[in-house]
Design a protein around this motif. Sequence first.
Motif, short mmCIF file in Angstrom:
data_model
loop_
_atom_site.label_atom_id
_atom_site.label_comp_id
_atom_site.label_asym_id
_atom_site.label_seq_id
_atom_site.Cartn_x
_atom_site.Cartn_y
_atom_site.Cartn_z
N ASN A 98 0.84 -1.21 0.00
CA ASN A 98 0.00 0.00 0.00
C ASN A 98 0.87 1.26 0.00
O ASN A 98 0.56 2.24 -0.68
N GLU A 99 1.95 1.20 0.77
CA GLU A 99 2.85 2.35 0.81
C GLU A 99 3.58 2.53 -0.51
O GLU A 99 3.83 3.67 -0.93
N VAL A 100 3.92 1.44 -1.17
CA VAL A 100 4.58 1.54 -2.48
C VAL A 100 3.72 2.37 -3.41
O VAL A 100 4.20 3.32 -4.06
N SER A 101 2.44 2.04 -3.48
CA SER A 101 1.53 2.79 -4.35
C SER A 101 1.39 4.24 -3.90
O SER A 101 1.53 5.16 -4.71
N ALA A 125 5.23 4.61 -13.13
CA ALA A 125 5.63 3.38 -13.81
C ALA A 125 6.45 2.48 -12.89
O ALA A 125 6.30 1.26 -12.91
N LYS A 126 7.31 3.09 -12.07
CA LYS A 126 8.08 2.30 -11.10
C LYS A 126 7.15 1.61 -10.11
O LYS A 126 7.33 0.44 -9.75
N GLY A 127 6.15 2.35 -9.65
CA GLY A 127 5.18 1.77 -8.73
C GLY A 127 4.42 0.63 -9.39
O GLY A 127 4.21 -0.44 -8.78
N ALA A 128 4.00 0.83 -10.63
CA ALA A 128 3.26 -0.19 -11.35
C ALA A 128 4.09 -1.45 -11.52
O ALA A 128 3.61 -2.57 -11.31
N SER A 129 5.35 -1.28 -11.90
CA SER A 129 6.24 -2.42 -12.10
C SER A 129 6.42 -3.21 -10.80
O SER A 129 6.43 -4.45 -10.81
N ALA A 130 6.51 -2.50 -9.68
CA ALA A 130 6.68 -3.16 -8.39
C ALA A 130 5.44 -3.94 -7.97
O ALA A 130 5.54 -4.94 -7.25
N ASP A 133 2.91 -8.15 -9.88
CA ASP A 133 2.66 -9.53 -9.46
C ASP A 133 1.83 -9.63 -8.18
O ASP A 133 1.24 -10.68 -7.92
N VAL A 134 1.79 -8.56 -7.39
CA VAL A 134 1.11 -8.65 -6.10
C VAL A 134 -0.24 -7.94 -6.08
O VAL A 134 -1.19 -8.40 -5.45
N VAL A 135 -0.32 -6.79 -6.75
CA VAL A 135 -1.60 -6.06 -6.84
C VAL A 135 -1.77 -5.61 -8.30
O VAL A 135 -1.66 -4.42 -8.60
N LEU A 173 -3.99 -11.32 -16.63
CA LEU A 173 -5.24 -11.42 -15.85
C LEU A 173 -6.39 -12.00 -16.67
O LEU A 173 -7.50 -12.15 -16.16
N GLU A 174 -6.11 -12.30 -17.95
CA GLU A 174 -7.11 -12.81 -18.88
C GLU A 174 -8.24 -11.81 -19.10
O GLU A 174 -9.38 -12.19 -19.40
#
Length: 303
Positions: A98-101, A125-130, A133-135, A173-174
């Motif tokens: 959550n903090e990353v975002s 973009a850095k946040g998105a890349s991080a 896989d998790v969110v 995510l199909e």
Amino acid sequence: MATPDPDKLMAKADKLTKLSFTRWTADWKNATSLYEQAAIGYRFRKDNEKAKEAFEKASKGQEMISSDCNLDKLDSPWDAAKHMESAAALAKELGHWNEVSDFYKRASELYRECGRAQPASDALAKGASALEDVVPDEAIQLYTDACVILEEDGREQMAFDLYRAATSVYVKLERYADAATFLLRWGIAADKCHAVNSQCKAYLSAIIIYLYMHDFQQAQKCYNDCSQIGAFLSSDQSRCASKLFSAYEEGDVEEIKRVAQSSPITHLDHVIIRLARKLPTGDLKELNKEEAKEEVLDENDLT
């Protein structure tokens, strides 16, 4: 010379920001310098939690300096953004998603205050890349927002990697219809900056996704819409799509597979190539039956 204790630096900085009977205004300039030193000290110790907190406070300090008309605020929003990015990177290492975002979003806002569209987009973009896989849903939103920043600044060509990344997440995510929509958006952006090859590849990719969904009607509609653009109509990608449609209409599985191996498709992004290699995904006989039904309906339409 002994390295300053970051805990003591933090305590001293916190004291400078608290009001008391003897301190009526916070000394953000000196406090921020101490927070910055503490952050470096904690990072050297590999104490990521405390380093993250120190960078957060250093960022806030730079913001406070920027808002204080009595202080030299040159570069303050920029420095605040850089510190917030450092906090975000540490949050990623700690798995605080959550903090990353939140931190990368805030860094982006601060860069925009400086009038810097590219770093603002890069932060998202850095946040998105991080978060891919998790969110993944949040990652898509960040990629989309990053694209919007560059689109609004007339820098669509700098967003091509973002369109690609978002499409890839949608496919994972199909969410294929969303992926196709994003590819069409990429095509429009490519048209604005006269990137014809990228535009045509984006359109062919969208058509392939609809075919992968076994939505022949939507694929044809997409092709017809894209063919309104002369650059696509005369392109190798358009001819490739036309060959695919002919093979589908004839129910020729081998021809579909052959076209899927052709040069226009092998030069697309890997995520699209993988889908193309799986064509056809449904029963072509049923597809032809549906077309026959539609033709009968058209003939009986008296309106």
